[in-house]
Design a protein around this motif. Structure first.
Motif, PDB file in Angstrom:
ATOM      1  N   GLY A   1      -1.402   7.504  -5.912  1.00  0.00           N
ATOM      2  CA  GLY A   1      -1.785   6.494  -6.862  1.00  0.00           C
ATOM      3  C   GLY A   1      -1.444   6.753  -8.229  1.00  0.00           C
ATOM      4  O   GLY A   1      -0.323   7.554  -8.443  1.00  0.00           O
TER       5      GLY A   1
ATOM      6  N   ASN B   1      -1.213   5.705  -0.950  1.00  0.00           N
ATOM      7  CA  ASN B   1       0.108   6.436  -0.373  1.00  0.00           C
ATOM      8  C   ASN B   1       0.398   5.467   1.021  1.00  0.00           C
ATOM      9  O   ASN B   1      -0.251   5.534   1.789  1.00  0.00           O
TER      10      ASN B   1
ATOM     11  N   SER C   1       2.357   2.937  -2.166  1.00  0.00           N
ATOM     12  CA  SER C   1       3.276   3.746  -2.991  1.00  0.00           C
ATOM     13  C   SER C   1       3.716   4.931  -2.220  1.00  0.00           C
ATOM     14  O   SER C   1       3.622   5.159  -1.071  1.00  0.00           O
TER      15      SER C   1
ATOM     16  N   ALA D   1      -0.392  -4.977 -11.170  1.00  0.00           N
ATOM     17  CA  ALA D   1      -1.747  -4.695 -11.365  1.00  0.00           C
ATOM     18  C   ALA D   1      -2.501  -5.568 -12.429  1.00  0.00           C
ATOM     19  O   ALA D   1      -3.608  -6.456 -12.289  1.00  0.00           O
TER      20      ALA D   1
ATOM     21  N   GLY E   1      -6.957   6.214  -3.448  1.00  0.00           N
ATOM     22  CA  GLY E   1      -6.062   6.041  -4.384  1.00  0.00           C
ATOM     23  C   GLY E   1      -6.632   5.633  -5.659  1.00  0.00           C
ATOM     24  O   GLY E   1      -7.411   6.243  -5.955  1.00  0.00           O
TER      25      GLY E   1
ATOM     26  N   MET F   1       6.123   3.190 -10.799  1.00  0.00           N
ATOM     27  CA  MET F   1       4.705   2.826 -11.140  1.00  0.00           C
ATOM     28  C   MET F   1       4.576   1.866 -12.222  1.00  0.00           C
ATOM     29  O   MET F   1       3.578   1.110 -12.348  1.00  0.00           O
TER      30      MET F   1
ATOM     31  N   ILE G   1      -1.260  -2.023  -2.874  1.00  0.00           N
ATOM     32  CA  ILE G   1       0.264  -1.704  -3.047  1.00  0.00           C
ATOM     33  C   ILE G   1       0.364  -0.212  -2.509  1.00  0.00           C
ATOM     34  O   ILE G   1      -0.262   0.920  -3.005  1.00  0.00           O
TER      35      ILE G   1
ATOM     36  N   ASP H   1       6.709  -5.744  -6.049  1.00  0.00           N
ATOM     37  CA  ASP H   1       5.398  -5.274  -6.469  1.00  0.00           C
ATOM     38  C   ASP H   1       5.000  -6.574  -7.318  1.00  0.00           C
ATOM     39  O   ASP H   1       3.651  -7.038  -7.009  1.00  0.00           O
TER      40      ASP H   1
ATOM     41  N   LYS I   1       4.547  -1.466 -10.503  1.00  0.00           N
ATOM     42  CA  LYS I   1       2.795  -1.597  -9.821  1.00  0.00           C
ATOM     43  C   LYS I   1       2.051  -1.822 -10.926  1.00  0.00           C
ATOM     44  O   LYS I   1       0.991  -2.787 -10.781  1.00  0.00           O
TER      45      LYS I   1
ATOM     46  N   ASN J   1      -5.695  -1.736  -5.488  1.00  0.00           N
ATOM     47  CA  ASN J   1      -5.618  -0.611  -5.165  1.00  0.00           C
ATOM     48  C   ASN J   1      -4.155   0.013  -5.164  1.00  0.00           C
ATOM     49  O   ASN J   1      -3.295  -0.774  -4.331  1.00  0.00           O
ATOM     50  N   ILE J   2      -3.848   1.106  -5.574  1.00  0.00           N
ATOM     51  CA  ILE J   2      -2.440   1.696  -5.183  1.00  0.00           C
ATOM     52  C   ILE J   2      -2.756   3.002  -4.179  1.00  0.00           C
ATOM     53  O   ILE J   2      -3.595   3.805  -4.685  1.00  0.00           O
TER      54      ILE J   2
END
Length: 267
Positions: A179, A241, A175, A227, A258, A220, A173, A156, A223, A238-239
């Motif tokens: 989000g 799926n 995930s 970010a 997300g 998270m 990213i 990440d 992440k 952006n996170i």
């Protein structure tokens, strides 16, 4: 810092690349290669930061459980990296795209001369229309495998560092959830997805909860750390799926997907 608005870094994690049995998810790899190749055909410069070497190596070596010793983790990473880049080459090749492999250690980022050479390599590859596939060199970088607070954290943070190095306009990213939520959606069915965050605060980190998928090593928290680093340099993050890489189309056309973390204005 001057950002390239048509340059996108995409980070994909182990949970997206493997299925519930811990084996390589070929369908997910194919979908990802298809969408990224399409973005490339639309004029975007694409950089893929990919985890998954140890997990793919474990599958290739028919290990029934995650390797727990350093020597086995590094062996799995060495085998897995070979298999992973072979699969990327195959799937991206199906969509008429050329890829390149870049394996990084912390020294490559921290030493100024190495960092400059690395940036030049990225720029040369992108100018030639090649999609760089980046990973932490787990087969030799034992500190990244073992440390509880690793520099790159399941790639990440590596994806954020690469975004800054390359001056990308956006980092996405992928995930194992849609989000960032106001509560853990695995525990609270009525949890609501947060569509946009303009400032990452301590309260934001409190929403992160614990570790993520049992197949990956990040959660998270890593992440959000990524970010935070990227947005400080003006990069939108952006996170989304990883099961739905086609959400990238919504991101580039401005409709959103997300959770968006907006890049700060940098003088």
């Amino acid at each position: 810092m001057s950002l390239h608005k048509n340059r996108i870094v995409i980070k994909v994690g182990t949970s997206t690349l493997t299925n519930e049995l811990g084996n390589t998810n070929l369908h997910a790899l194919d979908k990802l290669a298809c969408v990224l190749s399409d973005l490339h055909n639309m004029g975007y410069e694409v950089i893929l930061v990919s985890s998954g070497a140890i997990a793919v190596g474990r599958s290739k070596l028919h290990m029934s459980e995650k390797p727990d010793s350093m020597r086995l983790k590094q062996a799995a990473a060495a085998v897995g990296q070979c298999s992973l880049i072979f699969l990327y080459d195959k799937f991206f090749g199906d969509y008429n795209q050329t890829i390149a492999q870049i394996l990084l250690n912390a020294d490559d980022i921290e030493q100024e001369e190495k960092k400059e050479n690395l940036t030049n390599t990225f720029n040369a590859l992108l100018e030639m229309g090649i999609i760089p596939v980046v990973n932490e060199n787990d087969s030799v970088s034992y500190t990244e495998i073992e440390s509880e607070d690793r520099l790159f954290g399941d790639n990440d943070m590596l994806s954020a560092v690469v975004s800054v190095l390359c001056g990308s306009g956006r980092l996405v990213i992928l995930s194992d959830i849609d989000g960032l939520y106001d509560h853990d959606p695995r525990l609270y069915p009525k949890a609501k997805l947060i569509s946009q965050i303009d400032d990452i605060t301590d309260e934001t980190f409190q929403l992160a909860g614990g570790a993520g998928s049992r197949r990956g090593t990040g959660g998270m928290k890593t992440k959000l750390q990524a970010a935070q680093l990227a947005t400080a340099q003006g990069i939108n993050v952006n996170i989304i799926n990883g099961k739905h890489p086609e959400a990238l189309y919504k991101i580039i056309d401005g409709t959103g997907a997300g959770t968006l973390f907006t890049g700060k204005h940098v003088e």
